[in-house]
Design a protein around this motif. Structure first.
Motif, PDB file in Angstrom:
ATOM      1  N   TYR A   1       0.830  -1.210   0.000  1.00  0.00           N
ATOM      2  CA  TYR A   1       0.000   0.000   0.000  1.00  0.00           C
ATOM      3  C   TYR A   1       0.863   1.259   0.000  1.00  0.00           C
ATOM      4  O   TYR A   1       0.598   2.217  -0.726  1.00  0.00           O
ATOM      5  N   GLN A   2       1.890   1.274   0.845  1.00  0.00           N
ATOM      6  CA  GLN A   2       2.719   2.467   0.977  1.00  0.00           C
ATOM      7  C   GLN A   2       3.414   2.829  -0.335  1.00  0.00           C
ATOM      8  O   GLN A   2       3.462   4.000  -0.725  1.00  0.00           O
ATOM      9  N   ILE A   3       3.958   1.816  -1.006  1.00  0.00           N
ATOM     10  CA  ILE A   3       4.655   2.072  -2.269  1.00  0.00           C
ATOM     11  C   ILE A   3       3.700   2.635  -3.311  1.00  0.00           C
ATOM     12  O   ILE A   3       4.006   3.617  -4.002  1.00  0.00           O
ATOM     13  N   ILE A   4       2.522   2.028  -3.426  1.00  0.00           N
ATOM     14  CA  ILE A   4       1.542   2.478  -4.409  1.00  0.00           C
ATOM     15  C   ILE A   4       1.139   3.925  -4.149  1.00  0.00           C
ATOM     16  O   ILE A   4       1.132   4.769  -5.056  1.00  0.00           O
ATOM     17  N   LEU A   5       0.789   4.232  -2.914  1.00  0.00           N
ATOM     18  CA  LEU A   5       0.337   5.584  -2.588  1.00  0.00           C
ATOM     19  C   LEU A   5       1.470   6.594  -2.707  1.00  0.00           C
ATOM     20  O   LEU A   5       1.267   7.714  -3.193  1.00  0.00           O
ATOM     21  N   PHE A   6       2.663   6.215  -2.275  1.00  0.00           N
ATOM     22  CA  PHE A   6       3.815   7.116  -2.308  1.00  0.00           C
ATOM     23  C   PHE A   6       4.150   7.550  -3.736  1.00  0.00           C
ATOM     24  O   PHE A   6       4.572   8.690  -3.966  1.00  0.00           O
ATOM     25  N   LEU A   7       3.959   6.650  -4.709  1.00  0.00           N
ATOM     26  CA  LEU A   7       4.318   6.947  -6.098  1.00  0.00           C
ATOM     27  C   LEU A   7       3.161   7.542  -6.901  1.00  0.00           C
ATOM     28  O   LEU A   7       3.361   8.467  -7.685  1.00  0.00           O
ATOM     29  N   THR A   8       1.959   7.023  -6.717  1.00  0.00           N
ATOM     30  CA  THR A   8       0.872   7.419  -7.617  1.00  0.00           C
ATOM     31  C   THR A   8       0.212   8.734  -7.234  1.00  0.00           C
ATOM     32  O   THR A   8      -0.218   9.485  -8.116  1.00  0.00           O
ATOM     33  N   ILE A   9       0.103   9.032  -5.941  1.00  0.00           N
ATOM     34  CA  ILE A   9      -0.589  10.268  -5.550  1.00  0.00           C
ATOM     35  C   ILE A   9       0.133  11.509  -6.075  1.00  0.00           C
ATOM     36  O   ILE A   9      -0.491  12.358  -6.732  1.00  0.00           O
TER      37      ILE A   9
ATOM     38  N   HIS B   1      -4.406   1.374  10.323  1.00  0.00           N
ATOM     39  CA  HIS B   1      -3.964   2.540  11.092  1.00  0.00           C
ATOM     40  C   HIS B   1      -2.726   3.189  10.478  1.00  0.00           C
ATOM     41  O   HIS B   1      -2.675   4.409  10.279  1.00  0.00           O
ATOM     42  N   VAL B   2      -1.717   2.388  10.160  1.00  0.00           N
ATOM     43  CA  VAL B   2      -0.483   2.924   9.578  1.00  0.00           C
ATOM     44  C   VAL B   2      -0.750   3.529   8.207  1.00  0.00           C
ATOM     45  O   VAL B   2      -0.221   4.601   7.860  1.00  0.00           O
ATOM     46  N   ILE B   3      -1.582   2.884   7.411  1.00  0.00           N
ATOM     47  CA  ILE B   3      -1.874   3.360   6.056  1.00  0.00           C
ATOM     48  C   ILE B   3      -2.618   4.693   6.098  1.00  0.00           C
ATOM     49  O   ILE B   3      -2.340   5.598   5.300  1.00  0.00           O
ATOM     50  N   ARG B   4      -3.562   4.844   7.028  1.00  0.00           N
ATOM     51  CA  ARG B   4      -4.276   6.115   7.142  1.00  0.00           C
ATOM     52  C   ARG B   4      -3.320   7.255   7.487  1.00  0.00           C
ATOM     53  O   ARG B   4      -3.406   8.348   6.913  1.00  0.00           O
ATOM     54  N   ARG B   5      -2.412   7.000   8.421  1.00  0.00           N
ATOM     55  CA  ARG B   5      -1.438   8.025   8.786  1.00  0.00           C
ATOM     56  C   ARG B   5      -0.520   8.355   7.614  1.00  0.00           C
ATOM     57  O   ARG B   5      -0.243   9.517   7.319  1.00  0.00           O
ATOM     58  N   ARG B   6      -0.060   7.313   6.916  1.00  0.00           N
ATOM     59  CA  ARG B   6       0.832   7.534   5.779  1.00  0.00           C
ATOM     60  C   ARG B   6       0.095   8.273   4.653  1.00  0.00           C
ATOM     61  O   ARG B   6       0.674   9.136   3.979  1.00  0.00           O
ATOM     62  N   LEU B   7      -1.170   7.953   4.439  1.00  0.00           N
ATOM     63  CA  LEU B   7      -1.958   8.615   3.400  1.00  0.00           C
ATOM     64  C   LEU B   7      -2.082  10.117   3.679  1.00  0.00           C
ATOM     65  O   LEU B   7      -1.953  10.942   2.770  1.00  0.00           O
ATOM     66  N   LEU B   8      -2.324  10.465   4.919  1.00  0.00           N
ATOM     67  CA  LEU B   8      -2.417  11.881   5.289  1.00  0.00           C
ATOM     68  C   LEU B   8      -1.088  12.594   5.050  1.00  0.00           C
ATOM     69  O   LEU B   8      -1.051  13.719   4.540  1.00  0.00           O
ATOM     70  N   GLN B   9       0.021  11.940   5.406  1.00  0.00           N
ATOM     71  CA  GLN B   9       1.336  12.555   5.212  1.00  0.00           C
ATOM     72  C   GLN B   9       1.639  12.751   3.723  1.00  0.00           C
ATOM     73  O   GLN B   9       2.083  13.831   3.296  1.00  0.00           O
ATOM     74  N   ILE B  10       1.410  11.702   2.932  1.00  0.00           N
ATOM     75  CA  ILE B  10       1.687  11.775   1.491  1.00  0.00           C
ATOM     76  C   ILE B  10       0.804  12.836   0.833  1.00  0.00           C
ATOM     77  O   ILE B  10       1.263  13.623  -0.008  1.00  0.00           O
ATOM     78  N   THR B  11      -0.479  12.879   1.222  1.00  0.00           N
ATOM     79  CA  THR B  11      -1.399  13.864   0.654  1.00  0.00           C
ATOM     80  C   THR B  11      -0.964  15.287   1.004  1.00  0.00           C
ATOM     81  O   THR B  11      -1.016  16.195   0.166  1.00  0.00           O
ATOM     82  N   ALA B  12      -0.523  15.501   2.247  1.00  0.00           N
ATOM     83  CA  ALA B  12      -0.076  16.834   2.664  1.00  0.00           C
ATOM     84  C   ALA B  12       1.155  17.274   1.883  1.00  0.00           C
ATOM     85  O   ALA B  12       1.225  18.408   1.390  1.00  0.00           O
ATOM     86  N   PHE B  13       2.141  16.387   1.752  1.00  0.00           N
ATOM     87  CA  PHE B  13       3.348  16.731   0.999  1.00  0.00           C
ATOM     88  C   PHE B  13       3.029  16.964  -0.481  1.00  0.00           C
ATOM     89  O   PHE B  13       3.600  17.854  -1.122  1.00  0.00           O
ATOM     90  N   THR B  14       2.109  16.163  -1.017  1.00  0.00           N
ATOM     91  CA  THR B  14       1.700  16.339  -2.416  1.00  0.00           C
ATOM     92  C   THR B  14       1.016  17.683  -2.604  1.00  0.00           C
ATOM     93  O   THR B  14       1.249  18.376  -3.608  1.00  0.00           O
ATOM     94  N   ALA B  15       0.173  18.082  -1.666  1.00  0.00           N
ATOM     95  CA  ALA B  15      -0.523  19.367  -1.768  1.00  0.00           C
ATOM     96  C   ALA B  15       0.466  20.524  -1.796  1.00  0.00           C
ATOM     97  O   ALA B  15       0.326  21.466  -2.601  1.00  0.00           O
TER      98      ALA B  15
END
Length: 536
Positions: free
Chosen positions: A338-346, A460-474
């Motif tokens: 999950y982390q790899i997919i979200l980290f690259l695609t978002i 839990h970890v994925i939700r936290r990572r998603l918020l971080q990746i989304t914030a940095f992407t924004a």
């Protein structure tokens, strides 16, 4: 099979798939320059039904045959795998012929459905019929290749599949570009003839891919015959039982693999009529259809391909971890995937949306940049959904819950079918994008729930990572978007050179900003650190 051999096989196959996909993305740029968006739309009219029938004709055979052959080879029964190959070649030849006749015969019906015979602009029904019938010939060969590739993979030999796929793609693309350029520029041929012969490139490529497989077979035939002689057991499975087991593997895999072709088929049947009902001309509808179904679609598959290739080495471990009830290992594997997919695609999807205008102008020219960039800007976020659906479907297959992936796909396709025409009437050409996005959101939601439920996965970890990746992407998108706007004031979008300058500087800035943010905060190291120690 040793771990080093398994890793080598995985790397070879992954590299072959990645090269094939990237070639399939890149060739569309010069092809569009030769035939334009009208020719691109015509190409899509032929290729979409071909892709659907090809998936139905092969039914996920390569992976299913691979599993079957590998299972009985492990039991010392090499004769059963050989029997499957011989009978499979016959059956796939028959299904290929049937699929060919269906598509060839249905060409006129399909063409009359997607085009208005009385329209004075855009592509003609006759050109669409010719295009569909030219691509249908490839169905005579490709299913046969699927069986041979699966047989080699079942023997833990990934080279034949990888090499044949790359050669097939190279020949297909070379044929497409050379023939279309020659017809459009060196003869008096028209656009319909050029695009029709372009789709025939699928047959030319298939011949090349099959030739490679036959060379591998000739070289390895003595060793394969010796394996049969050395078999310690012969299960003598009846063909009916053999194919019952084979299709139990194949059907869920083939159905999930139909996801994008099924969505594109709905657009093929409904997009142009709905656009005309909304007040657009056929010529305008075809321009938007070409952007939606081909050019923009190819661009958003770039982050999807990269993310999927990066995660391919992780996914096979899910099956063994689940089978051996190694709960902690399973959780770690799913989390990392999950982390790899979200980290690259978002960030990639967001970046495509922000630089849609210079991106489209650079790669496809300025003639249709307004329509194309509008579609790309709205369509880009769907890349995240494509990637997550593919990965979650694979995870569900790994834990033997693939039926939920099938149900998720059915739900998504039903939403797309019900909403596509209506959304186009409401929102114009972007309505087709919204219908696709809504269908995938529904499918991904079901898959994500099923992974959590049946793999007992804690998000839990994925939700936290998603918020971080989304914030940095924004943050990255705000800065990159402003930079792109400022650059377009200096380099207006009146030439491809200016578009390329804006694109290259904006993309470089976006990569730099996102890289610095994620590396300095340690997110990149947590996601990719086990691959790139410098990020730790």
């Amino acid at each position: 099979m040793s771990d080093s051999q398994l890793l080598r096989g995985t790397m070879i196959l992954s590299a072959g798939i990645f090269i094939t996909k990237m070639l399939g993305l890149i060739y569309i740029f010069p092809f569009t320059a030769i035939v334009g968006h009208e020719g691109l739309a015509l190409y899509q009219y032929g290729y979409t039904p071909y892709t659907v029938l090809l998936s139905l004709a092969t039914l996920g055979v390569p992976l299913a045959v691979s599993k079957f052959v590998s299972k009985y080879n492990a039991l010392g029964d090499y004769r059963t795998g050989q029997r499957l190959l011989r009978s499979g070649l016959i059956i796939m030849s028959v299904t290929g012929v049937i699929a060919f006749f269906i598509l060839f015969s249905a060409a006129e019906m399909i063409a009359n459905r997607v085009l208005d015979p009385d329209s004075l602009n855009g592509n003609t029904v006759e050109d669409a019929v010719f295009t569909i019938r030219m691509v249908s010939v490839a169905l005579l060969i490709v299913p046969v290749m699927a069986v041979i590739r699966g047989f080699f993979q079942g023997h833990q030999s990934m080279g034949p599949t990888a090499v044949s796929q790359v050669i097939e793609q190279i020949i297909r693309i070379a044929f497409i570009l050379i023939v279309t350029y020659w017809i459009m520029n060196m003869t008096t041929g028209n656009l319909g003839t050029a695009v029709g012969f372009a789709t025939f490139g699928a047959f030319a490529g298939a011949v090349g891919g099959l030739a490679v497989l036959l060379v591998y077979w000739k070289r390895r035939a003595p060793g394969l015959k010796q394996q049969v002689r050395d078999s310690t057991v012969d299960h003598q499975i009846p063909l009916t039982s053999m194919y019952k087991e084979l299709f139990r593997y194949a059907v869920p895999l083939s159905f999930v693999g139909l996801a994008i072709p099924m969505y594109q088929s709905i657009d093929l049947w409904t997009f142009n009529p709905a656009m005309q009902a909304a007040g657009f001309s056929l010529e305008q509808a075809e321009t938007y259809f070409a952007s939606f179904g081909q050019s923009s679609h190819k661009l958003i598959l770039i982050p999807v391909s990269i993310a999927t290739a990066m995660s391919m080495t992780i996914l096979p471990t899910v099956t063994s971890a689940y089978t051996n009830q190694e709960h902690d290992r399973l959780q770690r594997t799913i989390t990392q995937t999950y982390q790899i997919i979200l980290f690259l695609t978002i960030p990639a999807a967001g970046g495509l949306a922000v630089v849609a205008q210079p991106m489209y102008g650079t790669l496809f020219g300025l003639e249709e940049v307004a329509a194309g960039s509008d579609i790309l800007r709205v369509y880009a976020p769907t890349a995240v959904l494509f990637a997550v659906f593919a990965v979650t479907a694979s995870l569900l297959q790994g834990i033997n819950k693939q039926k939920y992936a099938v149900l998720a796909l059915i739900a998504g396709v039903a939403f797309k079918l019900a909403s596509n025409s209506l959304f186009i009437l409401w929102f114009g050409p972007e309505g087709g994008v919204f219908a696709t996005m809504g269908g995938y959101i529904l499918s991904v939601s079901i898959n994500v729930w099923a992974v959590g439920r049946f793999a007992q996965f804690d998000y839990h970890v994925i939700r936290r990572r998603l918020l971080q990746i989304t914030a940095f992407t924004a943050v990255m998108l705000l800065i990159t978007g402003y930079l792109a706007w400022a650059l377009m004031q200096i380099f207006p979008m009146d030439s491809r050179t200016n578009a390329a300058i804006v694109l290259s500087l904006s993309v470089a800035a976006g990569i730099l900003i996102y890289g610095v943010l994620t590396i300095k905060t340690g997110i990149a190291g947590k996601v990719l650190g086990h691959r790139f120690s410098i990020l730790k």
